[in-house]
Design a protein around this motif. Structure first.
Motif, PDB file in Angstrom:
ATOM      1  N   GLY A  57       0.816  -1.199   0.000  1.00 28.45           N
ATOM      2  CA  GLY A  57       0.000   0.000   0.000  1.00 28.45           C
ATOM      3  C   GLY A  57       0.853   1.253   0.000  1.00 28.45           C
ATOM      4  O   GLY A  57       2.018   1.237   0.422  1.00 28.45           O
ATOM      5  N   HIS A  87      -1.361  -5.366  -3.241  1.00 26.16           N
ATOM      6  CA  HIS A  87      -1.527  -5.639  -1.815  1.00 26.16           C
ATOM      7  C   HIS A  87      -0.936  -6.975  -1.372  1.00 26.16           C
ATOM      8  O   HIS A  87      -1.395  -7.587  -0.407  1.00 26.16           O
ATOM      9  N   ASN A 374      -7.584   0.190  -3.367  1.00 28.55           N
ATOM     10  CA  ASN A 374      -6.186   0.383  -2.967  1.00 28.55           C
ATOM     11  C   ASN A 374      -5.409   1.251  -3.941  1.00 28.55           C
ATOM     12  O   ASN A 374      -4.223   1.029  -4.179  1.00 28.55           O
TER      13      ASN A 374
END
Length: 419
Positions: A57, A87, A374
């Motif tokens: 991230g 991720h 994300n």
């Protein structure tokens, strides 16, 4: 006319880098490299830069400043630069503000080198643009990968089915709510050959993370297999709204290398199937839309920063970092919608629950839509209003800054974009 250029950059940290937020340097050699996969889209009217990174991230300034730097270098609107992290957990989680709160004495020169290399590659894309003659789309159902992490138990509690679940009474519960579909968008050259493909699937991707060596985990294995099977195609994976999903129902707790090979093959097989069965249409230009709203913040008790730095946990540091950064820079939550022909891709910040992905899909069930979470992780886990009102389970008790109001705000914003 639509054009595309693409490149792949090794973003594996050097010996000064680390796995996670602020762990010590990694004593073991990497299992496999971490890559950034870059795509430049250009039409007669617009330009966009889409990047998928094998990182955990990008938080706060690490995301915003890098995005702004790339936008300035490329002459692109900031919101049309997307930095998405797949991720994987055996990879860096870049939160500079949290590291400072924890008092971690970290050397960031490796990250500066990564950013410089990515910018150099991005600038080089302008000389590699190719005409996109056709766009392709295909969807296939994936079996035996995603499962819901939040498992209702007989006593009314919510158990957690982590990526490797050691408790049979939790592991063997039903799959729960997921989106089983893997979607692929293909870009075809003027001679009819597939040049590049973006694939979209929602789940926490890691199946073998130990925190000991860098690895792109199952997604990296999938990309390796696809490079061998389809060497002339630039594939990239984008994760969906995976906040409450893992592979925990299906993984082995012991055979970690076997996990990587098994789940990497599942992804590669689905992507290859999509790539060979595309519905193709003549390519047109692309368009970009966005909707924003004020993020409803669950405020964090900042007195934690008065504790000795060695006693501040990662969760506390991350929450305090988010609070400070939001107060200084604002809490605007943006939904970015890229549309190419009749295919739509929605990019958002944070680790949203799968319910939000299924809601977006339900608005246009007969249309082509992929969602990507994300793209920045400054808003951490974003649960449903129901989960947040009665906080049970890991997600809403840890890296979580959101209030229940988010659900209605998100649904209103995504409705404006899609309908």
């Amino acid at each position: 006319m639509l054009k595309i250029a693409f490149d792949r950059v090794d973003i594996t940290p050097d010996d000064n880098g680390w796995i996670g937020f602020a762990a010590p340097g990694n004593p073991q050699p990497e299992r496999d490299p971490l890559y950034g996969r870059l795509f430049l889209l250009q039409s007669s009217e617009d330009t966009a830069l889409i990047i998928s990174l094998d990182y955990g991230g990008l938080y706060c300034s690490a995301h915003d400043l890098w995005r702004a730097e790339l936008a300035e270098a490329m002459g692109i609107a900031v919101n049309q630069v997307i930095l998405h992290c797949v991720h994987q957990h055996d990879a860096p989680f870049i939160n500079i503000e949290a590291a400072e709160i924890m008092g971690a004495n970290l050397d960031w020169t490796w990250f500066d080198t990564v950013k410089s290399n990515v910018k150099k590659a991005a600038l080089g894309l302008k000389d590699k643009l190719q005409t996109v003659a056709e766009i392709g789309w295909s969807e296939t159902r994936v079996y035996g990968y995603a499962s819901n992490r939040r498992v209702p138990m007989e006593d009314g509690s919510i158990a957690v089915r982590f990526s490797r679940c050691i408790h049979p009474e939790v592991k063997n519960k039903p799959v729960g709510l997921i989106d089983p579909m893997l979607r692929t968008l293909g870009f075809y050259s003027e001679d009819g050959k597939l040049m590049a493909a973006w694939s979209f699937y929602a789940t926490h991707p890691q199946v073998a993370n130990e925190g000991k060596r860098f690895s792109a985990d199952a997604p990296g294995e999938a990309m390796r297999l696809l490079e061998a099977r389809m060497p002339k195609v630039m594939h990239s994976l984008f994760n969906g709204f995976f906040g409450n999903l893992t592979a925990g129902k299906y993984t082995s707790c012991d055979d970690l290398e076997g996990n990587i090979k098994k789940f990497g093959k599942i992804l590669a097989d689905a992507i290859e199937l999509n790539s060979c069965s595309m519905e193709r249409k003549k390519a047109d230009s692309f368009s970009w839309k966005r909707e924003c709203f004020e993020f409803p913040v669950r405020h964090f008790d900042m007195s934690v920063i008065d504790k000795p730095q060695t006693e501040i946990s990662t969760v506390e540091a991350a929450m305090a970092a988010g609070e400070r950064y939001g107060e200084k820079h604002g809490e605007e939550y943006a939904l970015e919608l890229l549309q190419i022909n009749d295919a739509k891709m929605l990019f958002v910040n944070g680790e949203l629950f799968i319910e939000y992905q299924l809601y977006a899909q339900s608005l246009i069930p007969d249309e082509k839509l992929a969602v990507v979470g994300n793209c920045g992780d400054s808003f951490y886990y974003i649960g449903t209003a129901e989960a947040l009102k009665n906080p049970e389970g890991y997600e809403v008790k840890s890296f979580c800054r959101v209030m229940p109001d988010f659900e209605n705000l998100f649904k209103a914003a995504v409705g404006k974009l899609l309908m």
